[in-house]
Design a protein around this motif. Sequence first.
Motif, PDB file in Angstrom:
ATOM      1  N   LYS A 188       5.364 -90.480  25.042  1.00 57.80           N
ATOM      2  CA  LYS A 188       5.500 -89.115  24.538  1.00 57.80           C
ATOM      3  C   LYS A 188       5.233 -88.101  25.657  1.00 57.80           C
ATOM      4  N   LYS A 189       4.232 -88.369  26.476  1.00 54.22           N
ATOM      5  CA  LYS A 189       3.905 -87.481  27.598  1.00 54.22           C
ATOM      6  C   LYS A 189       5.055 -87.449  28.600  1.00 54.22           C
ATOM      7  N   LEU A 190       5.718 -88.589  28.798  1.00 47.55           N
ATOM      8  CA  LEU A 190       6.859 -88.668  29.703  1.00 47.55           C
ATOM      9  C   LEU A 190       7.980 -87.732  29.248  1.00 47.55           C
ATOM     10  N   ARG A 191       8.285 -87.764  27.967  1.00 46.34           N
ATOM     11  CA  ARG A 191       9.327 -86.887  27.416  1.00 46.34           C
ATOM     12  C   ARG A 191       8.971 -85.413  27.594  1.00 46.34           C
ATOM     13  N   GLU A 192       7.709 -85.087  27.285  1.00 52.54           N
ATOM     14  CA  GLU A 192       7.272 -83.696  27.396  1.00 52.54           C
ATOM     15  C   GLU A 192       7.334 -83.203  28.842  1.00 52.54           C
ATOM     16  N   LEU A 193       6.945 -84.056  29.790  1.00 56.08           N
ATOM     17  CA  LEU A 193       7.009 -83.652  31.195  1.00 56.08           C
ATOM     18  C   LEU A 193       8.447 -83.413  31.635  1.00 56.08           C
ATOM     19  N   LYS A 194       9.362 -84.258  31.204  1.00 60.60           N
ATOM     20  CA  LYS A 194      10.777 -84.058  31.548  1.00 60.60           C
ATOM     21  C   LYS A 194      11.283 -82.726  31.002  1.00 60.60           C
ATOM     22  N   LYS A 195      10.913 -82.425  29.772  1.00 60.32           N
ATOM     23  CA  LYS A 195      11.344 -81.168  29.152  1.00 60.32           C
ATOM     24  C   LYS A 195      10.717 -79.963  29.856  1.00 60.32           C
ATOM     25  N   ASP A 196       9.442 -80.078  30.226  1.00 55.37           N
ATOM     26  CA  ASP A 196       8.779 -78.987  30.938  1.00 55.37           C
ATOM     27  C   ASP A 196       9.457 -78.713  32.275  1.00 55.37           C
ATOM     28  N   ILE A 197       9.783 -79.772  33.002  1.00 48.68           N
ATOM     29  CA  ILE A 197      10.459 -79.608  34.291  1.00 48.68           C
ATOM     30  C   ILE A 197      11.813 -78.942  34.088  1.00 48.68           C
ATOM     31  N   MET A 199       4.309 -77.153  27.891  1.00 50.21           N
ATOM     32  CA  MET A 199       4.100 -75.763  28.252  1.00 50.21           C
ATOM     33  C   MET A 199       5.095 -74.916  27.459  1.00 50.21           C
ATOM     34  N   GLU A 200       4.615 -73.818  26.942  1.00 49.58           N
ATOM     35  CA  GLU A 200       5.459 -72.971  26.119  1.00 49.58           C
ATOM     36  C   GLU A 200       6.395 -72.131  26.974  1.00 49.58           C
ATOM     37  N   LEU A 201       7.519 -71.782  26.384  1.00 49.91           N
ATOM     38  CA  LEU A 201       8.546 -71.038  27.093  1.00 49.91           C
ATOM     39  C   LEU A 201       8.055 -69.664  27.533  1.00 49.91           C
ATOM     40  N   LEU A 255       5.905 -70.697  39.523  1.00 50.10           N
ATOM     41  CA  LEU A 255       6.892 -71.618  38.943  1.00 50.10           C
ATOM     42  C   LEU A 255       7.088 -72.838  39.836  1.00 50.10           C
ATOM     43  N   ARG A 256       7.213 -72.599  41.136  1.00 47.16           N
ATOM     44  CA  ARG A 256       7.395 -73.713  42.076  1.00 47.16           C
ATOM     45  C   ARG A 256       6.191 -74.647  42.058  1.00 47.16           C
ATOM     46  N   VAL A 257       4.993 -74.069  42.006  1.00 40.55           N
ATOM     47  CA  VAL A 257       3.775 -74.879  41.975  1.00 40.55           C
ATOM     48  C   VAL A 257       3.734 -75.714  40.698  1.00 40.55           C
ATOM     49  N   GLU A 258       4.034 -75.097  39.563  1.00 43.29           N
ATOM     50  CA  GLU A 258       4.023 -75.819  38.289  1.00 43.29           C
ATOM     51  C   GLU A 258       5.075 -76.925  38.269  1.00 43.29           C
ATOM     52  N   GLU A 259       6.238 -76.660  38.856  1.00 43.70           N
ATOM     53  CA  GLU A 259       7.279 -77.682  38.922  1.00 43.70           C
ATOM     54  C   GLU A 259       6.812 -78.870  39.766  1.00 43.70           C
ATOM     55  N   GLN A 260       6.168 -78.583  40.886  1.00 44.03           N
ATOM     56  CA  GLN A 260       5.661 -79.657  41.746  1.00 44.03           C
ATOM     57  C   GLN A 260       4.588 -80.477  41.044  1.00 44.03           C
ATOM     58  N   LYS A 261       3.698 -79.802  40.324  1.00 44.80           N
ATOM     59  CA  LYS A 261       2.647 -80.500  39.587  1.00 44.80           C
ATOM     60  C   LYS A 261       3.250 -81.414  38.524  1.00 44.80           C
ATOM     61  N   ALA A 262       4.202 -80.881  37.776  1.00 48.65           N
ATOM     62  CA  ALA A 262       4.827 -81.652  36.710  1.00 48.65           C
ATOM     63  C   ALA A 262       5.598 -82.843  37.278  1.00 48.65           C
ATOM     64  N   ALA A 263       6.286 -82.636  38.398  1.00 49.61           N
ATOM     65  CA  ALA A 263       7.036 -83.731  39.025  1.00 49.61           C
ATOM     66  C   ALA A 263       6.088 -84.826  39.509  1.00 49.61           C
ATOM     67  N   GLU A 264       4.943 -84.429  40.046  1.00 54.00           N
ATOM     68  CA  GLU A 264       3.966 -85.418  40.501  1.00 54.00           C
ATOM     69  C   GLU A 264       3.380 -86.192  39.316  1.00 54.00           C
ATOM     70  N   GLN A 265       3.079 -85.485  38.230  1.00 54.25           N
ATOM     71  CA  GLN A 265       2.571 -86.147  37.034  1.00 54.25           C
ATOM     72  C   GLN A 265       3.597 -87.124  36.481  1.00 54.25           C
ATOM     73  N   LEU A 266       4.862 -86.717  36.499  1.00 54.00           N
ATOM     74  CA  LEU A 266       5.937 -87.574  36.009  1.00 54.00           C
ATOM     75  C   LEU A 266       6.032 -88.842  36.852  1.00 54.00           C
ATOM     76  N   PHE A 267       5.939 -88.690  38.173  1.00 56.12           N
ATOM     77  CA  PHE A 267       5.974 -89.844  39.067  1.00 56.12           C
ATOM     78  C   PHE A 267       4.832 -90.804  38.749  1.00 56.12           C
ATOM     79  N   ARG A 268       3.615 -90.263  38.616  1.00 51.62           N
ATOM     80  CA  ARG A 268       2.448 -91.102  38.336  1.00 51.62           C
ATOM     81  C   ARG A 268       2.569 -91.803  36.984  1.00 51.62           C
ATOM     82  N   LEU A 269       3.090 -91.104  36.001  1.00 52.22           N
ATOM     83  CA  LEU A 269       3.246 -91.682  34.671  1.00 52.22           C
ATOM     84  C   LEU A 269       4.281 -92.801  34.681  1.00 52.22           C
TER      85      LEU A 269
END
Length: 90
Positions: free
Chosen positions: A41-50, A1-3, A14-28
């Motif tokens: 690669k997706k794991l790294r991107e999710l960490k950076k997005d969070i 996701m872009e800055l 923002l809170r909703v997007e953070e929760q979504k990203a955290a859930e995706q990270l858990f599943r990954l």
Amino acid sequence: MELEKIRNLSDSELRVEEQKAAEQLFRLRFQMKLGQNEGVKKLRELKKDIARIKTIARERELGLHGAAPKAESSAPAKPAKKKSTKKEAR
């Protein structure tokens, strides 16, 4: 996701997007433990997005975005005086 896209979101979004990203990270991470190593690669991107989302949320909480850093005191800083090392005449 872009800055800029993150900055344009409201606080609740923002809170909703953070929760979504955290859930995706858990599943990954769970998938990777099962042996599916395709998501590194997706794991790294999710960490950076969070991290970006949390940074923007914290900036808003502190009121830092767009504001210049404030000086600790209103008086201008004075340079420290140097000790004189005069040799005594004998």
